[in-house]
Design a protein around this motif. Structure first.
Motif, PDB file in Angstrom:
ATOM      1  N   PHE A  96      -3.164   5.720  12.887  1.00 60.66           N
ATOM      2  CA  PHE A  96      -2.770   4.298  11.704  1.00 60.66           C
ATOM      3  C   PHE A  96      -3.074   4.704  11.141  1.00 60.66           C
ATOM      4  CE2 PHE A  96       0.789   2.100  10.256  1.00 60.66           C
ATOM      5  CZ  PHE A  96       0.407   2.020   9.036  1.00 60.66           C
ATOM      6  N   TYR A  97      -3.892   5.777  10.006  1.00 58.99           N
ATOM      7  CA  TYR A  97      -4.943   5.647   8.872  1.00 58.99           C
ATOM      8  C   TYR A  97      -4.448   5.320   7.462  1.00 58.99           C
ATOM      9  CZ  TYR A  97      -8.183   8.502   6.048  1.00 58.99           C
ATOM     10  OH  TYR A  97      -9.600   8.528   5.401  1.00 58.99           O
ATOM     11  N   HIS A  98      -5.272   3.884   6.741  1.00 59.09           N
ATOM     12  CA  HIS A  98      -4.780   3.830   5.977  1.00 59.09           C
ATOM     13  C   HIS A  98      -5.614   4.918   4.950  1.00 59.09           C
ATOM     14  CE1 HIS A  98      -4.073  -0.814   6.852  1.00 59.09           C
ATOM     15  NE2 HIS A  98      -3.833   0.094   7.141  1.00 59.09           N
ATOM     16  N   SER A  99      -4.715   4.568   3.663  1.00 55.84           N
ATOM     17  CA  SER A  99      -4.684   5.783   2.662  1.00 55.84           C
ATOM     18  C   SER A  99      -4.861   5.097   1.343  1.00 55.84           C
ATOM     19  CB  SER A  99      -4.615   7.028   2.600  1.00 55.84           C
ATOM     20  OG  SER A  99      -3.009   6.820   2.313  1.00 55.84           O
ATOM     21  N   SER A 100      -5.821   5.585   0.164  1.00 53.40           N
ATOM     22  CA  SER A 100      -5.302   5.165  -1.115  1.00 53.40           C
ATOM     23  C   SER A 100      -5.557   4.140  -1.336  1.00 53.40           C
ATOM     24  CB  SER A 100      -4.570   5.599  -1.482  1.00 53.40           C
ATOM     25  OG  SER A 100      -3.747   7.287  -1.556  1.00 53.40           O
ATOM     26  N   CYS A 101      -6.956   3.133  -0.512  1.00 53.31           N
ATOM     27  CA  CYS A 101      -6.927   2.255  -0.822  1.00 53.31           C
ATOM     28  C   CYS A 101      -9.340   1.629  -0.561  1.00 53.31           C
ATOM     29  CB  CYS A 101      -7.058   1.158   0.862  1.00 53.31           C
ATOM     30  SG  CYS A 101      -6.983   1.641   1.695  1.00 53.31           S
ATOM     31  N   LYS A 102      -9.241   0.781  -0.986  1.00 54.60           N
ATOM     32  CA  LYS A 102     -10.346   0.513  -0.999  1.00 54.60           C
ATOM     33  C   LYS A 102     -11.074   1.339   0.444  1.00 54.60           C
ATOM     34  CE  LYS A 102     -14.089  -3.138  -1.612  1.00 54.60           C
ATOM     35  NZ  LYS A 102     -14.333  -4.290  -2.021  1.00 54.60           N
ATOM     36  N   THR A 103     -10.972   0.903   1.433  1.00 53.76           N
ATOM     37  CA  THR A 103     -11.777   1.356   2.730  1.00 53.76           C
ATOM     38  C   THR A 103     -10.908   2.125   3.322  1.00 53.76           C
ATOM     39  OG1 THR A 103     -13.072  -0.997   3.116  1.00 53.76           O
ATOM     40  CG2 THR A 103     -13.078   0.674   4.972  1.00 53.76           C
ATOM     41  N   GLU A 154      -2.548  -1.138  19.455  1.00 52.48           N
ATOM     42  CA  GLU A 154      -3.400  -1.345  19.174  1.00 52.48           C
ATOM     43  C   GLU A 154      -4.304  -1.857  17.498  1.00 52.48           C
ATOM     44  OE1 GLU A 154      -8.278  -1.217  20.821  1.00 52.48           O
ATOM     45  OE2 GLU A 154      -6.540  -0.219  21.014  1.00 52.48           O
ATOM     46  N   CYS A 155      -4.724  -2.649  16.568  1.00 54.31           N
ATOM     47  CA  CYS A 155      -5.622  -2.768  15.679  1.00 54.31           C
ATOM     48  C   CYS A 155      -6.497  -3.348  15.964  1.00 54.31           C
ATOM     49  CB  CYS A 155      -4.261  -4.389  15.025  1.00 54.31           C
ATOM     50  SG  CYS A 155      -3.651  -4.389  14.283  1.00 54.31           S
ATOM     51  N   PHE A 156      -7.446  -2.512  15.283  1.00 58.79           N
ATOM     52  CA  PHE A 156      -8.985  -2.281  15.739  1.00 58.79           C
ATOM     53  C   PHE A 156      -9.732  -3.594  14.678  1.00 58.79           C
ATOM     54  CE2 PHE A 156      -8.506   2.610  15.722  1.00 58.79           C
ATOM     55  CZ  PHE A 156      -8.564   2.220  17.507  1.00 58.79           C
ATOM     56  N   ASP A 157     -10.727  -3.532  15.302  1.00 58.21           N
ATOM     57  CA  ASP A 157     -11.188  -5.499  15.206  1.00 58.21           C
ATOM     58  C   ASP A 157     -11.884  -4.744  13.002  1.00 58.21           C
ATOM     59  OD1 ASP A 157     -11.108  -6.606  16.948  1.00 58.21           O
ATOM     60  OD2 ASP A 157     -12.577  -6.246  17.399  1.00 58.21           O
ATOM     61  N   HIS A 158     -12.318  -3.340  13.050  1.00 58.80           N
ATOM     62  CA  HIS A 158     -12.437  -2.973  12.255  1.00 58.80           C
ATOM     63  C   HIS A 158     -12.131  -1.646  11.728  1.00 58.80           C
ATOM     64  CE1 HIS A 158     -15.380  -1.493  14.554  1.00 58.80           C
ATOM     65  NE2 HIS A 158     -15.897   0.105  13.607  1.00 58.80           N
ATOM     66  N   ILE A 159     -11.934  -0.994  10.120  1.00 57.96           N
ATOM     67  CA  ILE A 159     -11.556   0.669   9.688  1.00 57.96           C
ATOM     68  C   ILE A 159     -12.543   1.353  10.098  1.00 57.96           C
ATOM     69  CG2 ILE A 159     -11.130   1.713   7.418  1.00 57.96           C
ATOM     70  CD1 ILE A 159      -8.945  -0.835   8.310  1.00 57.96           C
ATOM     71  N   LEU A 160     -12.191   2.750  10.889  1.00 67.58           N
ATOM     72  CA  LEU A 160     -13.257   3.374  11.101  1.00 67.58           C
ATOM     73  C   LEU A 160     -13.312   3.801   9.904  1.00 67.58           C
ATOM     74  CD1 LEU A 160     -15.250   5.636  12.214  1.00 67.58           C
ATOM     75  CD2 LEU A 160     -13.466   6.463  14.434  1.00 67.58           C
TER      76      LEU A 160
END
Length: 154
Positions: free
Chosen positions: A52-59, A106-112
């Motif tokens: 699950f990839y977050h795009s168009s955001c700060k991180t 699973e949610c990761f502890d931090h964004i890769l």
């Protein structure tokens, strides 16, 4: 089992939205690119794992893992005139767009982060790191999955 990376803007649909659902399951809808649609319709299958990839955001980066719990089906939003994803050319007899249902694993502890992904010499062929590649649904090889998952858990 196959592996994938799905991109979403977290202010529209992020991993936190999924985590806050009672059954942590939601449709992955609104995909309006033909190549991504073809993956959802023809190749993404039950039990496949997805970054699950977050795009168009700060991180920007990989936020966690989901599993496919319902394979490709006609995206209902294409038929709803009130939806942002309405497509007047689509019909129930000939749908143009497809969805799958995902369940949080699973949610990761931090964004890769994308920066860290691009810095890894073992990740060179993944569409995500190639210039001009903007697909919201893309395949990930088994080896790429292992490398990326290891990086996310480090």
């Amino acid at each position: 089992m196959q592996y994938w990376l799905f991109k979403s803007e977290p202010d529209v649909f992020g991993i936190a939205h999924l985590a806050n659902r009672p059954d942590q399951t939601e449709p992955w809808d609104g995909v309006r690119n033909y190549q991504a649609r073809n993956f959802l319709r023809d190749e993404v299958g039950l039990g496949d794992r997805v970054f699950f990839y977050h795009s168009s955001c700060k991180t920007v980066g990989i936020a966690g893992v989901v599993e496919i719990v319902r394979a490709g089906y006609a995206d209902p939003s294409q038929f709803d005139p009130e939806s942002d994803y309405y497509d007047p050319k689509a019909s129930r007899e000939k749908p143009r767009w497809y969805s799958v249902d995902v369940k949080l694993v699973e949610c990761f502890d931090h964004i890769l982060t994308l920066k860290d992904i691009k810095a890894n010499p073992h990740i060179r062929e993944l569409g995500l790191v190639k210039k001009g590649h903007r697909l919201s649904v893309m395949p990930v090889t088994h080896d790429e999955w292992q490398v990326l998952y290891g990086m996310a858990k480090a």
